[in-house]
Design a protein around this motif. Structure first.
Motif, PDB file in Angstrom:
ATOM      1  N   GLY A  64      -3.842 -29.413 -12.575  1.00  0.00           N
ATOM      2  CA  GLY A  64      -3.886 -27.961 -12.630  1.00  0.00           C
ATOM      3  C   GLY A  64      -4.658 -27.434 -13.825  1.00  0.00           C
ATOM      4  N   VAL A  65      -4.842 -26.124 -13.824  1.00  0.00           N
ATOM      5  CA  VAL A  65      -5.545 -25.428 -14.900  1.00  0.00           C
ATOM      6  C   VAL A  65      -4.605 -24.380 -15.476  1.00  0.00           C
ATOM      7  N   VAL A  66      -4.573 -24.289 -16.800  1.00  0.00           N
ATOM      8  CA  VAL A  66      -3.778 -23.279 -17.485  1.00  0.00           C
ATOM      9  C   VAL A  66      -4.704 -22.147 -17.934  1.00  0.00           C
ATOM     10  N   LEU A  67      -4.346 -20.917 -17.559  1.00  0.00           N
ATOM     11  CA  LEU A  67      -5.035 -19.732 -18.060  1.00  0.00           C
ATOM     12  C   LEU A  67      -4.167 -19.164 -19.180  1.00  0.00           C
ATOM     13  N   SER A  68      -4.694 -19.208 -20.395  1.00  0.00           N
ATOM     14  CA  SER A  68      -3.894 -18.891 -21.582  1.00  0.00           C
ATOM     15  C   SER A  68      -4.315 -17.556 -22.193  1.00  0.00           C
ATOM     16  N   GLY A  69      -3.319 -16.686 -22.383  1.00  0.00           N
ATOM     17  CA  GLY A  69      -3.550 -15.416 -23.066  1.00  0.00           C
ATOM     18  C   GLY A  69      -2.453 -15.163 -24.074  1.00  0.00           C
ATOM     19  N   HIS A  70      -2.657 -14.189 -24.949  1.00  0.00           N
ATOM     20  CA  HIS A  70      -1.573 -13.799 -25.857  1.00  0.00           C
ATOM     21  C   HIS A  70      -1.215 -12.338 -25.611  1.00  0.00           C
ATOM     22  N   THR A  71       0.015 -11.986 -25.936  1.00  0.00           N
ATOM     23  CA  THR A  71       0.546 -10.662 -25.618  1.00  0.00           C
ATOM     24  C   THR A  71       0.566  -9.723 -26.814  1.00  0.00           C
ATOM     25  N   ASP A  72       0.412 -10.240 -28.026  1.00  0.00           N
ATOM     26  CA  ASP A  72       0.488  -9.379 -29.207  1.00  0.00           C
ATOM     27  C   ASP A  72      -0.873  -8.801 -29.548  1.00  0.00           C
ATOM     28  N   VAL A  73      -0.854  -7.721 -30.319  1.00  0.00           N
ATOM     29  CA  VAL A  73      -2.072  -7.047 -30.762  1.00  0.00           C
ATOM     30  C   VAL A  73      -1.957  -6.756 -32.258  1.00  0.00           C
ATOM     31  N   VAL A  74      -3.090  -6.435 -32.863  1.00  0.00           N
ATOM     32  CA  VAL A  74      -3.101  -6.104 -34.287  1.00  0.00           C
ATOM     33  C   VAL A  74      -2.686  -4.649 -34.475  1.00  0.00           C
ATOM     34  N   PRO A  75      -2.261  -4.279 -35.697  1.00  0.00           N
ATOM     35  CA  PRO A  75      -1.788  -2.905 -35.937  1.00  0.00           C
ATOM     36  C   PRO A  75      -2.912  -1.868 -35.832  1.00  0.00           C
ATOM     37  N   VAL A  76      -2.477  -0.622 -35.652  1.00  0.00           N
ATOM     38  CA  VAL A  76      -3.406   0.511 -35.674  1.00  0.00           C
ATOM     39  C   VAL A  76      -3.200   1.343 -36.934  1.00  0.00           C
ATOM     40  N   ASP A  77      -2.357   0.888 -37.830  1.00  0.00           N
ATOM     41  CA  ASP A  77      -2.054   1.619 -39.061  1.00  0.00           C
ATOM     42  C   ASP A  77      -3.333   1.962 -39.820  1.00  0.00           C
ATOM     43  N   ASP A  78      -3.424   3.209 -40.273  1.00  0.00           N
ATOM     44  CA  ASP A  78      -4.537   3.691 -41.096  1.00  0.00           C
ATOM     45  C   ASP A  78      -5.878   3.662 -40.369  1.00  0.00           C
ATOM     46  N   GLN A  79      -5.869   3.449 -39.068  1.00  0.00           N
ATOM     47  CA  GLN A  79      -7.097   3.543 -38.282  1.00  0.00           C
ATOM     48  C   GLN A  79      -7.161   4.918 -37.609  1.00  0.00           C
ATOM     49  N   ILE A  80      -8.344   5.468 -37.544  1.00  0.00           N
ATOM     50  CA  ILE A  80      -8.540   6.771 -36.912  1.00  0.00           C
ATOM     51  C   ILE A  80      -9.091   6.554 -35.505  1.00  0.00           C
ATOM     52  N   TRP A  81      -8.266   6.878 -34.516  1.00  0.00           N
ATOM     53  CA  TRP A  81      -8.628   6.704 -33.113  1.00  0.00           C
ATOM     54  C   TRP A  81      -8.953   8.054 -32.492  1.00  0.00           C
ATOM     55  N   ALA A  82      -9.915   8.057 -31.581  1.00  0.00           N
ATOM     56  CA  ALA A  82     -10.241   9.275 -30.827  1.00  0.00           C
ATOM     57  C   ALA A  82      -9.285   9.474 -29.663  1.00  0.00           C
ATOM     58  N   THR A  83      -8.548   8.407 -29.292  1.00  0.00           N
ATOM     59  CA  THR A  83      -7.591   8.464 -28.198  1.00  0.00           C
ATOM     60  C   THR A  83      -6.285   7.823 -28.652  1.00  0.00           C
ATOM     61  N   ASP A  84      -5.249   7.968 -27.843  1.00  0.00           N
ATOM     62  CA  ASP A  84      -3.982   7.290 -28.105  1.00  0.00           C
ATOM     63  C   ASP A  84      -4.202   5.787 -27.902  1.00  0.00           C
ATOM     64  N   PRO A  85      -4.021   4.967 -28.956  1.00  0.00           N
ATOM     65  CA  PRO A  85      -4.313   3.538 -28.811  1.00  0.00           C
ATOM     66  C   PRO A  85      -3.428   2.820 -27.803  1.00  0.00           C
ATOM     67  N   PHE A  86      -2.266   3.400 -27.472  1.00  0.00           N
ATOM     68  CA  PHE A  86      -1.363   2.744 -26.531  1.00  0.00           C
ATOM     69  C   PHE A  86      -1.325   3.455 -25.168  1.00  0.00           C
ATOM     70  N   GLU A  87      -2.402   4.154 -24.881  1.00  0.00           N
ATOM     71  CA  GLU A  87      -2.609   4.729 -23.557  1.00  0.00           C
ATOM     72  C   GLU A  87      -4.037   4.423 -23.140  1.00  0.00           C
ATOM     73  N   LEU A  88      -4.199   3.618 -22.106  1.00  0.00           N
ATOM     74  CA  LEU A  88      -5.536   3.236 -21.665  1.00  0.00           C
ATOM     75  C   LEU A  88      -6.299   4.482 -21.225  1.00  0.00           C
TER      76      LEU A  88
END
Length: 368
Positions: A64-88
């Motif tokens: 078989g083949v394993v498709l490997s991903g991770h579920t965590d993300v880096v922080p958005v602290d002190d970053q200026i976003w034009a959109t809500d970072p947790f809304e696609l």
């Protein structure tokens, strides 16, 4: 809206910054797969607030083949976003959101393709393996790799879907994160003989690291595909001292090191440890109460090019990419390779967008 984008929207909505739990996301994925008739195994972290996840589509046979991903993300602290970072958010041909590129986009594609996998009457299985805390030392993969080796039939390849713009990567550097703490003796700055400066000790340590970094650069391999073609040391964060008229009693230096795959990591750690021992002796010669402490917070393995490269061959067959690529960042791939698996890195999105405000992935890469 395609199924992969719908799933990506849901995954992005979970705030799985590494300091947080990923259990809500994992529970959602488990429920989604259960609705399709696919059972999952979850493996809690030692702290119990996070989990790795494993699901198998197809027969329980080797190859078989394993498709490997991770579920965590880096922080958005002190970053200026034009959109809500947790809304696609879609803007033109791009999808914006934290993790859209690194690497919930790949996770979403894998999950969206499960119905097709189920209809394909697979002769060998496809395993989905999603880990926690990749961004803070590959902690989930370190727990998951031996479990995969123990419970799965022989695996042909592990494909790690980090953002490579679908280019096949066979090598990457390793990573070490060190924290050096120097404990001196406070005194009035007019009477330095009554104190021991932690900042001076930290300066000695940093000078040694700069010399080592220059040594790495001087011994570079101009034929190496890496940029830069040598290991590197980054003195990342420095803190110490309370006032201009006080001999400082505590200093902290955070250091990150990117290590070439063929470099002897233990030798590097040994050299740094010896330097700390020397500085500690210098401090304690002045006052036995002083100390110098070295903490290795994270140590990730580099990914080495495999002679046979089953995983890379498989990636090239399906991606059409025949170029020879390396990256200087680390992935779970080095951990899996260390556990005995054949590993290649290949996934949608560009690492140029990772960890930045307004992170995005092109819709064409999600729907390809």
């Amino acid at each position: 809206m395609s199924q992969s984008i719908e799933i990506l929207s849901k995954l992005v909505s979970f705030d799985t910054v590494s300091r947080n739990s990923n259990l809500d996301l994992v529970d959602w994925v488990v429920a989604y797969l259960a609705d399709l008739g696919v059972e999952c195994q979850t493996f809690k972290s030692p702290c119990g607030t996070k989990a790795n996840m494993l699901a198998t589509i197809g027969p329980d046979v080797p190859g078989g083949v394993v498709l490997s991903g991770h579920t965590d993300v880096v922080p958005v602290d002190d970053q200026i976003w034009a959109t809500d970072p947790f809304e696609l958010t879609q803007k033109g041909t791009r999808l914006y959101g934290r993790g859209s590129c690194d690497m919930k986009g790949f996770d979403a594609i894998c999950l969206a393709k499960v119905p097709e996998m189920l209809k394909a009457n697979l002769k060998t299985p496809i395993h989905l393996a999603f880990s926690y805390d990749e961004e803070v030392g590959l902690l989930g993969a370190i727990e998951l790799a031996p479990r995969l080796a123990e419970i799965l039939p022989d695996v042909k390849a592990i494909l790690v879907g980090e953002p490579t713009e679908m280019k096949v990567v066979e090598q990457h550097k390793g990573f070490m994160y060190l924290k050096a703490v120097f404990e001196g003796i406070e005194a009035h700055s007019s009477m330095p003989y009554l104190g021991v400066s932690s900042n001076v000790a930290a300066t000695k340590f940093m000078s040694a690291l700069v010399a080592m970094d220059e040594e790495f650069a001087a011994s570079k391999d101009n034929n190496s595909p890496f940029l830069p073609p040598h290991s590197t040391i980054n003195i990342a964060v420095i803190s110490g001292g309370t006032a201009g008229n006080i001999i400082p009693n505590k200093s902290v230096v955070d250091v990150s090191i990117r290590v070439m795959p063929e470099e002897d990591v233990n030798a590097i750690v040994g050299r740094i440890t010896a330097e700390m021992d020397s500085i500690r002796s210098w401090m304690q010669d002045q006052d036995p109460a002083c100390n110098a402490i070295l903490d290795l917070d994270a140590d990730t393995y580099g990914l080495r090019k495999e002679p046979d490269g089953q995983a890379a061959t498989l990636c090239r067959r399906y991606s059409g990419d025949n170029s020879d690529n390396v990256v200087s960042y680390g992935t779970d791939g080095g951990v899996f390779q260390k556990a005995g698996f054949s590993v290649a890195i290949c996934g949608p999105g560009s690492i140029d967008q990772a960890h930045k405000p307004d992170e995005f992935i092109e819709i064409s890469q999600i729907e390809a």
